[in-house]
Design an enzyme around this catalytic site. Structure first.
Site, PDB file in Angstrom:
ATOM      1  CE  LYS A  59       0.187  16.639 -15.524  1.00  0.00           C
ATOM      2  NZ  LYS A  59       1.297  17.957 -15.776  1.00  0.00           N
TER       3      LYS A  59
HETATM    4  C1  LIG Z   1       1.460  19.046 -14.805  1.00  0.00           C
HETATM    5  C2  LIG Z   1       2.854  19.466 -14.832  1.00  0.00           C
HETATM    6  C3  LIG Z   1       3.281  20.135 -13.737  1.00  0.00           C
HETATM    7  C4  LIG Z   1       2.845  20.247 -12.364  1.00  0.00           C
HETATM    8  O1  LIG Z   1       2.526  19.020 -11.477  1.00  0.00           O
HETATM    9  P1  LIG Z   1       1.450  18.746 -10.664  1.00  0.00           P
HETATM   10  O2  LIG Z   1       1.672  17.196 -10.342  1.00  0.00           O
HETATM   11  O3  LIG Z   1       0.204  19.270 -11.173  1.00  0.00           O
HETATM   12  O4  LIG Z   1       2.273  19.596  -9.433  1.00  0.00           O
HETATM   13  C5  LIG Z   1       4.684  20.872 -13.740  1.00  0.00           C
HETATM   14  N1  LIG Z   1       5.477  20.670 -14.961  1.00  0.00           N
HETATM   15  C6  LIG Z   1       4.859  20.005 -16.081  1.00  0.00           C
HETATM   16  C7  LIG Z   1       5.602  20.062 -17.486  1.00  0.00           C
HETATM   17  C8  LIG Z   1       3.683  19.548 -15.972  1.00  0.00           C
HETATM   18  O5  LIG Z   1       2.922  18.968 -17.247  1.00  0.00           O
END
Ligand SMILES: *Cc1c(COP(=O)(O)O)cnc(C)c1O
Length: 462
Positions: free
Chosen positions: A112
Site C-alpha cells: 500500500k
Molecule cells: C490490502 C492488502 C491486501 C489486499 O489488497 P486489495 O487491493 O484490497 O485486494 C493483500 N495483502 C496485504 C498485505 C494487504 O495489506
C-alpha cells in the site's frame, strides 16, 4: 482526461478532483472515460528505465493538466525515495516459471506504500496550490491506516484520522499508527471490528453536510489515484520478464480487488497479460463469484492473512462496470440488490467477460501455513501469510507463461504467523528497529457516529 462514476449519476471530474474526492456522490467509483493505450514500442521502451521513470511514463496520460511534467516527475521521485530497495519492486525467482514481486520495501512494509506515498505527495502539491485544507478519514484492518499515516504525517493542509478496530490489528500495525508524533495524525481505536470502522467512515461520507463542512477526503482503496499508482509495477515486472515480446501472468492476493484491478488496467493499456489470477483466503467471495456467477456475502472468518478478511470487495464494482458494457444503471441495480439481499447473480455475458481476464483460487489456513513452511525450506524466501495465499493459488495456475505472484507484505509485519510456520521470528528492517520503544498516542472511541464526528470537528478546530 475525464473520470466517470460506475453508477453513471455523479459529476464528471478531472484527475485532481477525482483524487481529492475519493468516493463518487452517487455511491459509485470513478474510472477514466477511456483507458489510454501504450504501443508495443512504448512498452518495450520501459525496459531498463528506473522505477521512477517507468512510473512517469505509465501514469502521465492519466493525469491530464493536473501537474506539469517536471513537477509530476519530482513528486514521483520524492514518493519512492524512502523505499529500502533500489529497484523499489524487485523480482525474485521461486521456480522455473514462477517469480515473486516484492512490494514490501516501503516505509510501512506493505504494498500500500506504493500508492499512499505517491498520493501523499500529490495531495500536498494540489492543496499547496489551492490553499485548501482537507480532512482525510479512513478505516483500516491495519495496512491501509499505517500507510496513510506514514504518507500524510506532518503535511500542511491535511489532518488524517484513521479508524481501526480496537485490539484487532497486529502490534506492528498498531504501533505504526500510534507512534508518529505529528499533530495532524489521529489514530482512533474503535470498539468493534473492521466492518464497524468502515461503516462509520461510509456514514461520514454520506452525511453531505459534514462531508462539506470538514472537507472530507478519502484515501481508501477505492480512490482512483491509488489504483493508478499500482498499475506501474505490473509494467515494471512485465518488461523485466520479456514483455511486450512475450506474455506474462500475475497472481494477486486479493481482498478489496484494488491491487488486481490495477493489473486489469495495465492489461487494458496493452501489457500482454495472459491471466490475472485472483487469490483469496478462506474469505472466498471473489473466487465463488468467478467460478459460479453468484456474488453472495457470507460473514467474515478471521484468518492469518487479515488484510484480506473482507466480505464485500469494493473495487470489484469497477470490473463489473466494464463487464456490463459500461452501463452505470445496470451496475447501480446489482449494487442495490447486493445491499438489499446480500448478493446478486452476475449475468452470463458479464461473467464471460470477466473470465476472459481473470482466473481464481482460494487457500485454506492450513495450506497457507504449509506454503510458508515449504517455500522457506525450498527457496529461502520468507513469505508473509498474504503472499503465501498468492503463491499457493499461483502454483495451481502455472504454465509455460511466466507467472508473477505479488508479495504484498513483509513477513515481519505478521511475525507470529510466520514464526509458527518456520520456527524463525522475522525481524524488522534496521530503519524501524526502534518501533517498540516509541511512545504511543491513540484515542479510544465507541461505535457511535456522533462521537467520532465530534472528535474530528474538535481536533481540526483546535
Ligand atoms: C490490502 C492488502 C491486501 C489486499 O489488497 P486489495 O487491493 O484490497 O485486494 C493483500 N495483502 C496485504 C498485505 C494487504 O495489506
Amino acid at each position: 482526461m475525464q473520470y466517470i462514476s460506475t453508477r453513471g449519476a455523479a459529476p464528471v471530474l478531472d484527475f485532481e478532483a477525482t483524487m481529492l474526492t475519493g468516493l463518487a456522490r452517487d455511491g459509485g467509483l470513478y474510472l477514466p472515460e477511456h483507458v489510454p493505450p501504450m504501443t508495443t514500442g512504448e512498452i518495450a521502451g520501459l525496459a531498463g528505465l528506473s522505477y521512477e521513470d517507468q512510473a512517469f511514463a505509465v501514469m502521465r496520460p492519466f493525469i491530464g493538466a493536473a501537474f506539469g511534467d517536471e513537477e509530476f516527475h519530482d513528486l514521483i521521485t520524492r514518493a519512492y525515495a524512502g523505499f529500502g530497495h533500489p529497484a523499489r519492486a524487485p523480482l525474485k525467482q521461486l521456480a522455473q516459471d514462477h517469480f515473486l514481486l516484492e512490494l514490501f520495501h516501503g516505509p510501512t512494509l506493505a504494498f500500500k506504500d506504493f500508492a499512499m506515498q505517491l498520493i501523499g505527495q500529490l495531495f500536498q502539491a494540489a492543496l499547496g496550490r489551492s490553499g485548501e485544507r482537507v480532512t482525510i478519514v479512513g478505516a483500516t484492518s491495519g495496512d491501509t491506516g499505517s500507510a496513510a499515516i506514514e504518507a500524510f504525517r506532518g503535511l500542511a493542509n491535511v489532518d488524517v484520522f484513521i479508524l481501526y478496530p480496537h485490539g484487532r490489528v497486529s502490534e506492528v500495525q498498531r504501533r505504526q499508527m500510534t507512534t508518529p508524533a505529528e499533530a495532524n495524525v489521529h489514530a482512533l481505536a474503535i470498539d468493534g471490528d473492521f466492518d464497524t470502522c468502515q461503516a462509520l467512515v461510509k456514514d461520514m461520507f454520506n452525511d453531505f453536510d459534514f462531508r462539506d463542512e470538514v472537507k472530507l477526503a478519502g484515501v481508501n482503496s477505492i480512490n482512483w489515484a491509488r489504483v493508478l499508482a499500482q498499475v506501474v509495477y505490473y509494467f515494471s515486472a512485465g518488461v523485466a520478464l520479456g514483455a511486450p515480446h512475450r506474455p506474462v501472468s500475475f497472481t494477486v492476493p486479493t481482498g478489496n480487488f484494488g491491487d488486481i484491478f490495477a493489473g486489469y488496467i495495465a492489461r487494458a493499456m496493452g501489457l500482454p497479460i495472459e491471466k490475472l489470477v485472483v487469490a483469496t483466503n478462506q474469505n472466498d467471495i471473489l473466487h465463488r463469484a468467478l467460478s459460479s456467477g453468484g456474488y453472495v456475502t457470507d460473514g467474515v472468518k478471521p484468518s492469518i492473512s487479515p488484510s484480506m478478511d473482507i466480505q464485500v470487495s469494493s473495487n470489484f464494482e469497477r470490473a463489473l462496470f466494464d463487464a456490463y458494457g459500461r452501463d452505470g444503471e445496470a451496475v447501480a441495480r446489482v449494487m442495490a440488490e447486493l445491499k438489499e439481499s446480500g448478493g446478486f447473480r452476475i449475468s452470463q455475458g458479464a461473467l464471460e467477460f470477466l473470465r476472459e481476464a481473470f482466473a481464481s483460487g482460494c487457500t485454506s489456513e492450513e495450506d497457507t501455513r504449509a506454503t510458508i513452511t515449504r517455500i522457506a525450506r525450498e527457496t529461502g524466501e520468507t513469505l508473509c501469510p498474504h503472499s503465501a495465499v498468492g503463491v499457493h493459488v499461483a502454483e495451481a495456475h502455472l504454465s509455460a507463461t511466466p507467472m508473477i505472484t505479488l508479495a504484498t507484505a513483509h513477513p515481519a509485519k505478521f511475525p507470529d504467523a510466520v514464526e509458527a510456520s518456520t520456527g524463525l521470528r522475522p525481524t524488522l528492517p534496521p530503519r524501524m528497529a526502534d518501533l517498540f520503544e516509541r511512545p504511543e498516542r491513540v484515542t479510544r472511541l465507541p461505535d457511535e457516529l456522533a462521537a467520532v464526528q465530534a472528535l474530528i470537528r474538535d481536533r481540526i478546530d483546535g
